[in-house]
Motif scaffolding. Structure first.
Motif, PDB file in Angstrom:
ATOM      1  N   ALA A   1      45.157  41.873  35.849  1.00  0.00           N
ATOM      2  CA  ALA A   1      44.310  42.112  34.680  1.00  0.00           C
ATOM      3  C   ALA A   1      44.805  43.287  33.849  1.00  0.00           C
ATOM      4  O   ALA A   1      44.187  43.608  32.831  1.00  0.00           O
ATOM      5  CB  ALA A   1      42.869  42.350  35.114  1.00  0.00           C
TER       6      ALA A   1
ATOM      7  N   ARG B   1      36.087  44.710  33.263  1.00  0.00           N
ATOM      8  CA  ARG B   1      35.291  43.759  32.485  1.00  0.00           C
ATOM      9  C   ARG B   1      35.724  42.321  32.738  1.00  0.00           C
ATOM     10  O   ARG B   1      34.901  41.401  32.625  1.00  0.00           O
ATOM     11  CB  ARG B   1      35.387  44.086  30.993  1.00  0.00           C
ATOM     12  N   SER B   2      36.986  42.115  33.076  1.00  0.00           N
ATOM     13  CA  SER B   2      37.413  40.754  33.378  1.00  0.00           C
ATOM     14  C   SER B   2      36.789  40.275  34.688  1.00  0.00           C
ATOM     15  O   SER B   2      36.613  39.070  34.900  1.00  0.00           O
ATOM     16  CB  SER B   2      38.942  40.667  33.438  1.00  0.00           C
TER      17      SER B   2
ATOM     18  N   PRO C   1      31.778  41.133  32.858  1.00  0.00           N
ATOM     19  CA  PRO C   1      31.765  41.746  31.529  1.00  0.00           C
ATOM     20  C   PRO C   1      30.566  42.639  31.239  1.00  0.00           C
ATOM     21  O   PRO C   1      30.437  43.144  30.127  1.00  0.00           O
ATOM     22  CB  PRO C   1      31.788  40.546  30.589  1.00  0.00           C
TER      23      PRO C   1
END
Length: 322
Positions: free
Chosen positions: A226, A301-302, A305
């Motif tokens: 990510a 957040r991935s 969220p």
């Protein structure tokens, strides 16, 4: 004639009520599973895997009830913080980190990310591995796919769960998780498992239920993919100037630290002037403020969220790895 959704809804709403057509639902669910098996086989799932996976599959009315009646999120930041970054959880996390510190250091050196992020996610997702969910994943996903509210999504996740079984990572009896199919200590959906779960011990299986090296390695691998940058933190508390425009707050209002400095917002520790950050105010004006760093906050957040979630993960991770 009762439709599939009517059958499912009636059983979920009143499983013990007289007249609920449980036999009709069971027959329809069995018909759906037979049809799904054919489609799964066409997508590469072997007959042996299908036989093993669906041997004990059953319709789960509690899964449908939970999916249809998700509570509206109205908790305040103060309450959320108190629950997830409680003294009990921090003390538990510090004890677990002391036990696993050397293993986590090896995992970070191999897969990336940072100890605080790993511990924060582990603590928030499953209370450091103690609350992973007791639903049988195959039955839960099959129930949600049959129910039809998000059939395409849950059938895709069910196919991926079957691929995990076919690979030999876990057997159906021990493949447990949340009512929605989130699995193991990191609470990965099957699709995330296939993309990010790792066999950190080299035993041929990716075990995010019981193997701590695989749990930590999988979380670290997820975060590294990510975009995690080990040279920066996830975020840090920040003091705002007396006059601060609330319109400048929020993850979408990211800007370099040098620009924030001109507005009177200064990082509490020396950081690269070009580091891109955002000011977050989870409790609104007058509450605590956080300076969140890209790309690391974006990596959190991935995973989820919600700003409440991400800030709680960061604060918990900081508190237990201090």
């Amino acid at each position: 004639m009762l439709t599939r959704r009517t059958l499912a809804a009636s059983l979920a709403a009143a499983p013990l009520a007289t007249g609920v057509p449980t036999s009709a639902l069971a027959e329809d669910f069995a018909s759906y599973i037979r049809d799904f098996r054919q489609r799964a086989h066409a997508r590469g799932i072997g007959v042996t895997t299908l036989d093993i996976a669906f041997r004990s599959v059953r319709y789960e009315p509690k899964v449908v009830a939970a999916d249809h009646h998700q509570a509206e999120f109205t908790m305040t930041w103060q309450r959320y913080r108190a629950l997830l970054v409680s003294p009990r959880r921090v003390a538990q996390g510090r004890q677990r980190y002391a036990q696993d510190r050397e293993l986590i250091a090896r995992i970070v050196a191999r897969f990336g990310a940072a100890p605080d992020a790993i511990m924060g996610i582990w603590g928030v997702e499953s209370d450091f591995g103690t609350a992973t969910g007791g639903y049988p994943v195959i039955s839960a996903l099959a129930t949600l796919a049959y129910d039809g509210r998000r059939r395409t999504y849950f059938e895709s996740e069910l196919i991926d769960a079957l691929r995990i079984i076919q690979h030999g990572d876990i057997d159906p009896e021990h493949m447990t998780g949340s009512y929605a199919g989130a699995m193991g200590q990191p609470q990965f959906m099957p699709s995330s498992f296939l993309r990010y779960a790792v066999d950190a011990t080299g035993n041929g299986r990716r075990d995010i239920w019981h193997n701590q090296a695989d749990v930590f390695g999988s979380i670290a691998n997820y975060l590294q993919h990510a975009g995690w940058n080990r040279a920066l933190p996830w975020g840090e508390p920040v003091r705002l100037p007396a006059v601060f425009d609330l319109a400048d707050a929020g993850w979408s209002r990211r800007r370099p630290l040098a620009q924030w400095a001109r507005l009177g917002v200064h990082a509490p520790r020396p950081r690269p002037a070009g580091a891109v950050t955002a000011v977050l105010l989870p409790a609104g004006r007058g509450g605590e403020a956080v300076l969140a760093y890209a790309p690391n906050y974006g990596a959190l957040r991935s995973y989820n969220p919600s700003d409440f979630y991400c800030i709680a993960v960061g604060l918990l991770g900081d508190a237990v790895t201090i």
